[in-house]
Design a protein around this motif. Structure first.
Motif, PDB file in Angstrom:
ATOM      1  N   LEU A  50      -9.162   3.534  -1.233  1.00 35.74           N
ATOM      2  CA  LEU A  50      -8.027   3.920  -1.019  1.00 35.74           C
ATOM      3  C   LEU A  50      -7.627   4.838   0.558  1.00 35.74           C
ATOM      4  O   LEU A  50      -7.529   4.460   1.525  1.00 35.74           O
ATOM      5  N   VAL A  69       0.969   3.889  -3.128  1.00 32.20           N
ATOM      6  CA  VAL A  69       0.120   4.979  -3.715  1.00 32.20           C
ATOM      7  C   VAL A  69       1.463   6.391  -2.956  1.00 32.20           C
ATOM      8  O   VAL A  69       0.537   7.527  -3.825  1.00 32.20           O
ATOM      9  N   MET A  81      -2.907  -2.575   7.232  1.00 36.35           N
ATOM     10  CA  MET A  81      -2.554  -1.298   6.046  1.00 36.35           C
ATOM     11  C   MET A  81      -2.844  -0.107   6.544  1.00 36.35           C
ATOM     12  O   MET A  81      -2.230   1.176   6.403  1.00 36.35           O
ATOM     13  N   GLN A  82      -4.444  -0.247   6.755  1.00 35.15           N
ATOM     14  CA  GLN A  82      -4.840   1.281   7.715  1.00 35.15           C
ATOM     15  C   GLN A  82      -3.962   1.546   8.921  1.00 35.15           C
ATOM     16  O   GLN A  82      -4.089   3.184   8.805  1.00 35.15           O
ATOM     17  N   ILE A 112      -2.847  -2.298  -4.668  1.00 33.76           N
ATOM     18  CA  ILE A 112      -3.545  -3.361  -3.907  1.00 33.76           C
ATOM     19  C   ILE A 112      -4.471  -4.743  -3.776  1.00 33.76           C
ATOM     20  O   ILE A 112      -4.438  -5.884  -3.047  1.00 33.76           O
ATOM     21  N   TRP A 152      -5.486  -6.946   6.174  1.00 32.63           N
ATOM     22  CA  TRP A 152      -5.847  -4.610   5.862  1.00 32.63           C
ATOM     23  C   TRP A 152      -5.477  -4.077   7.041  1.00 32.63           C
ATOM     24  O   TRP A 152      -5.265  -2.981   7.291  1.00 32.63           O
ATOM     25  N   ILE A 193      -2.462   9.616   1.112  1.00 33.73           N
ATOM     26  CA  ILE A 193      -3.071   9.223  -0.106  1.00 33.73           C
ATOM     27  C   ILE A 193      -3.051  10.625  -0.940  1.00 33.73           C
ATOM     28  O   ILE A 193      -2.763  10.467  -2.238  1.00 33.73           O
ATOM     29  N   ALA A 208       0.725  -1.090  -0.200  1.00 35.46           N
ATOM     30  CA  ALA A 208       0.377  -0.373  -0.103  1.00 35.46           C
ATOM     31  C   ALA A 208       0.825   1.509   0.313  1.00 35.46           C
ATOM     32  O   ALA A 208       0.529   2.196  -0.860  1.00 35.46           O
ATOM     33  N   PHE A 218     -11.226   5.057   3.009  1.00 36.46           N
ATOM     34  CA  PHE A 218     -11.521   4.142   3.681  1.00 36.46           C
ATOM     35  C   PHE A 218     -10.564   2.611   4.065  1.00 36.46           C
ATOM     36  O   PHE A 218     -10.787   2.145   5.340  1.00 36.46           O
ATOM     37  N   LYS A 219     -10.080   1.663   3.238  1.00 34.81           N
ATOM     38  CA  LYS A 219     -10.353   0.633   2.977  1.00 34.81           C
ATOM     39  C   LYS A 219      -8.263  -0.010   3.538  1.00 34.81           C
ATOM     40  O   LYS A 219      -7.955  -0.126   3.759  1.00 34.81           O
ATOM     41  N   VAL A 220      -8.081   1.642   2.794  1.00 34.84           N
ATOM     42  CA  VAL A 220      -6.266   1.234   2.616  1.00 34.84           C
ATOM     43  C   VAL A 220      -5.932   2.476   3.640  1.00 34.84           C
ATOM     44  O   VAL A 220      -4.768   2.276   4.286  1.00 34.84           O
ATOM     45  N   GLY A 221      -6.997   3.619   3.842  1.00 35.00           N
ATOM     46  CA  GLY A 221      -5.754   4.489   4.955  1.00 35.00           C
ATOM     47  C   GLY A 221      -7.014   4.361   6.173  1.00 35.00           C
ATOM     48  O   GLY A 221      -7.066   3.602   6.424  1.00 35.00           O
ATOM     49  N   VAL A 273      -0.957   3.695   6.803  1.00 36.31           N
ATOM     50  CA  VAL A 273      -1.169   4.579   5.757  1.00 36.31           C
ATOM     51  C   VAL A 273      -2.074   5.775   6.217  1.00 36.31           C
ATOM     52  O   VAL A 273      -2.636   5.497   6.600  1.00 36.31           O
ATOM     53  N   ASP A 274      -1.789   6.692   5.958  1.00 32.92           N
ATOM     54  CA  ASP A 274      -2.217   8.614   6.637  1.00 32.92           C
ATOM     55  C   ASP A 274      -2.916   8.985   5.293  1.00 32.92           C
ATOM     56  O   ASP A 274      -2.350   8.859   4.083  1.00 32.92           O
ATOM     57  N   PHE A 275      -3.933   8.986   5.963  1.00 36.91           N
ATOM     58  CA  PHE A 275      -4.954   9.155   4.541  1.00 36.91           C
ATOM     59  C   PHE A 275      -4.641  10.920   3.333  1.00 36.91           C
ATOM     60  O   PHE A 275      -3.630  10.932   2.726  1.00 36.91           O
TER      61      PHE A 275
END
Lengths: 266, 160
Positions: free
Chosen positions: B24, A100, A193-194, A171, A190, A203, A96, B26-29, A197-199
């Motif tokens: 990206l 990203v 990963m969550q 992904i 998952w 992202i 991820a 909601f599911k990844v971040g 990964v910071d929005f």
């Protein structure tokens, strides 16, 4: 004699450098001109929608398939290395984050430059060679507003969407390989990963990158097409230059953007 | 190509892009985790924070309850001041203890919170008094060698 040859060599380097700087400057001026003449594109948005179709929709297949493959390879390679440290579950984080942050925007932009950028250059270059652009000018239609700006904005709008699709597809590819094929735990894949990964930092920064790459590729592609010598060789040379210079521009801009994003803007 | 098919394809493309953005996010971040929408800040002073960085996780009983907001040097007490943003869903007693821990051998460092038994809860801006800093490997080895040397010295003393 030796002095003469050395001087000639130095002159050659200087000449090349000046040419490159001149070209970068001319591209920037052309980008400014395009933005200045963009009002028509937004008033007649159907022109831009047409270009989104040719630049974006027609690049979908190559972007989706490449994304899937890149994600699968990342999953395989990541799992191979991470299992040495007993942390196979982190393969989700690896896939991820690398997609990203880096691979999504960069590889999607490289594919976009060779798939859509070259097409834009060839199209505008041929329009110029067949004197369609001159004909427009005769009818008091500004070719930059009518031909260049819609293609520019169509590409700029398509690029972030393509990059996000590339990342999402990658992904899914990583998930298929790591979880379905190899058997890494689904929940850990998952959840780790969550957690990682910071929005905002990962992202959104990736989307900003793809937007910058989109602007660079479309500016180069439209400029090369518009300035192409109106001959068969001229158009083919311009198409090649588009792919080469936009690939270099993407990679160089990526380094600069990454450095700023990791170290902060101040 | 007819206008309607063209619009349809562009529509599909934009919607696909939008869905991948949502995936990206909601599911990844971490958008689904509430992000930084409602948190309260708690301060702790550590003698040594090791490799603790901003955005490092704050866990209690292994569950992610917040993130490190900032790490700075306190010029008055000569130690490290760590601000933690704790999710406002979670409340901790005033006598909660904080320690800098490492996940696994090579893993990242995080702050572990162990709840105490106080009736009063930590509020925004409160300080955690019970702290334990990071374990520094070099110091641990140094201490071990020092103890060994002392033991050796003591043994020789007995032999004499």
């Amino acid at each position: 004699m030796a002095l003469e040859a050395t001087l000639r060599g130095i002159r050659l380097v200087g000449d090349k450098t000046l040419r490159i700087v001149e070209r970068v400057g001319a591209t920037a001026v052309f980008l400014g001109l395009t933005v200045m003449h963009s009002a028509t594109s937004f008033r007649r948005f159907d022109l831009v929608i047409r270009e989104i179709f040719y630049a974006g929709v027609q690049s979908l297949i190559i972007i989706l398939v490449s994304g899937l493959f890149v994600g699968m390879v990342l999953g395989l390679q990541g799992h191979e290395t991470l299992q040495n440290y007993g942390s196979e579950q982190s393969v989700g984080v690896l896939v991820a984050l690398s997609l990203v942050r880096e691979l999504g925007p960069v590889v999607a932009a490289l594919l976009f430059a060779s798939r859509a950028g070259s097409a834009i250059t060839a199209e505008i270059g041929l329009m110029k060679a067949t004197e369609q652009l001159s004909a427009m000018e005769m009818m008091a239609i500004n070719p930059i507003a009518r031909v260049v700006a819609p293609r520019f904005w169509g590409g700029v709008i398509s690029m972030p969407l393509l990059a996000m699709l590339f990342s999402a597809m990658g992904i899914i590819g990583g998930y298929l390989v790591a979880v379905v094929l190899i058997g890494v735990d689904d929940g850990a894949f998952w959840s780790q990963m969550q957690a990682a990964v910071d929005f905002r930092h990962d992202i959104v920064n990736g989307i900003i990158k793809s937007l910058v790459f989109g602007i660079a590729v479309c500016a180069i592609a439209t400029f090369e097409g518009f300035e192409a010598p109106p001959t068969a060789e001229g158009v083919s040379g311009a198409t090649t230059r588009t792919v080469v210079s936009s690939s270099l521009a993407i990679l160089a801009l990526d380094l600069v953007l990454t450095a700023f994003m990791l170290k902060g803007w101040n | 190509m007819a206008r309607s098919t063209l619009n349809l394809w562009v529509g599909i493309f934009v919607l696909l892009g939008f869905f991948s953005f949502l995936m990206l996010g909601f599911k990844v971040g971490n958008l689904s985790a509430g992000g930084s929408s409602s948190t309260y800040t708690v301060i702790a002073h550590f003698d040594n924070i090791g490799q603790l960085k901003e955005r490092a996780p704050v866990r209690s009983a292994g569950v992610l309850v917040g993130r490190v907001k900032s790490v700075s040097f306190d010029p008055v007490h000569y130690n490290a001041e760590v601000q933690m943003a704790i999710d406002s869903k979670y409340h901790f007693p005033k006598d909660t203890s904080a320690s800098v821990l490492t996940s696994g051998i090579l893993g990242e460092q995080y702050i572990g919170l162990d709840a105490g038994g106080d009736d009063k809860m930590l509020k925004d801006g409160d300080e955690i008094k019970l702290v334990q800093g990071a374990v520094v490997l070099e110091r641990l080895i140094g201490q071990f060698l020092f103890n060994k040397a002392q033991d050796g010295g003591a043994d020789k003393g007995v032999q004499k």
